[in-house]
Design an enzyme around this catalytic site. Structure first.
Site, PDB file in Angstrom:
ATOM      1  N   GLU A 141       0.861  -1.192   0.000  1.00  0.00           N
ATOM      2  CA  GLU A 141       0.000   0.000   0.000  1.00  0.00           C
ATOM      3  C   GLU A 141       0.893   1.236   0.000  1.00  0.00           C
ATOM      4  O   GLU A 141       1.507   1.564   1.007  1.00  0.00           O
ATOM      5  CB  GLU A 141      -0.900   0.003   1.227  1.00  0.00           C
ATOM      6  CG  GLU A 141      -1.732   1.272   1.391  1.00  0.00           C
ATOM      7  CD  GLU A 141      -2.341   1.385   2.779  1.00  0.00           C
ATOM      8  OE1 GLU A 141      -2.523   2.537   3.248  1.00  0.00           O
ATOM      9  OE2 GLU A 141      -2.621   0.346   3.411  1.00  0.00           O
ATOM     10  N   LYS A 171     -10.928  -0.836   7.813  1.00  0.00           N
ATOM     11  CA  LYS A 171      -9.592  -0.567   8.335  1.00  0.00           C
ATOM     12  C   LYS A 171      -9.772   0.043   9.728  1.00  0.00           C
ATOM     13  O   LYS A 171     -10.196   1.193   9.853  1.00  0.00           O
ATOM     14  CB  LYS A 171      -8.852   0.398   7.404  1.00  0.00           C
ATOM     15  CG  LYS A 171      -7.525   0.898   7.950  1.00  0.00           C
ATOM     16  CD  LYS A 171      -6.906   1.918   7.003  1.00  0.00           C
ATOM     17  CE  LYS A 171      -5.705   2.599   7.617  1.00  0.00           C
ATOM     18  NZ  LYS A 171      -5.073   3.573   6.697  1.00  0.00           N
TER      19      LYS A 171
END
Length: 214
Positions: free
Chosen positions: A44, A134
């Site tokens: 990421e 998340k």
């Protein structure tokens, strides 16, 4: 398999997302390469990295689909999400929830992981098609929070980011997380140019997740 589902499965299978937050493009590329070498294919690249879209493009051009699952992080709006997708991002991660970003990702069949801290935020995100919650910042919670969330919302896929370490990663997984996001633990050695250490730590996180899932 539908590409979106395939991407999510691959991320969940490895169980670790390397959150690359570096000072410049070159460091971000080297850190990503070190993480891949250590066994974390899910990278990421945060949009706090200068020219993050070029980092995405570079990694996509230099690694095969089998070697790399490339995503964009710290995506605050749909415009940034679109730029990331055009430069190769296969999934989008935000520190909070943004409805326009959720809609854009759903439109193009790209997984969206949105940051949430409360049950209300989790429910809103799930209703808007967010694929993975998340839990951020994870340092604000202990791993036991996962069971508390899953009590009323057992269907919730959770990935904590922030505060996940080798000391607690197994607890997060054992309590029901589908994956964990690892940032500072991997980025700190990179700040000193110690990319071998990055690879070593990446391998340890991957192994810890495997042990927790046995």
């Amino acid at each position: 398999m539908i590409k979106k589902l395939e991407t999510l499965k691959r991320i969940i299978d490895v169980g670790v997302v390397a959150v690359v937050r570096c000072n410049n493009k070159e460091q971000a590329i080297k850190t990503s390469e070190a993480c891949i070498k250590g066994g974390i294919p899910a990278i990421e690249v945060t949009f706090t990295v200068p020219n993050a879209h070029l980092v995405l493009q570079n990694l996509r051009e230099n690694f095969s689909k089998e070697e790399l699952i490339i995503g964009a992080g710290t995506v605050l709006d749909s415009e940034t999400a679109r730029i990331a997708i055009l430069h190769g991002a296969e999934y989008i991660v935000s520190p909070g929830f943004d409805l326009k970003t959720a809609k854009l990702c759903n439109r193009y069949g790209v997984p969206y992981m949105a940051g949430c801290m409360t049950i209300t935020e989790v429910i809103t995100a799930l209703e808007s098609g967010v694929d993975i919650i998340k839990l951020f910042p994870g340092s604000n919670f202990s791993p036991s929070i996962v069971k508390d969330i899953k009590a009323p919302l057992p269907q919730t896929p959770i990935m904590p980011t922030g505060g996940v370490s080798l000391d607690n990663v197994q607890q997060w997984i054992e309590n029901g997380c589908v994956a964990v996001g690892i940032g500072s633990a991997l980025n700190k050695p990179a700040d000193n140019g110690d990319y071998d250490k990055v690879s070593e730590l990446a391998a340890q996180f991957v192994q810890a997740v495997k042990v927790a899932r046995k």
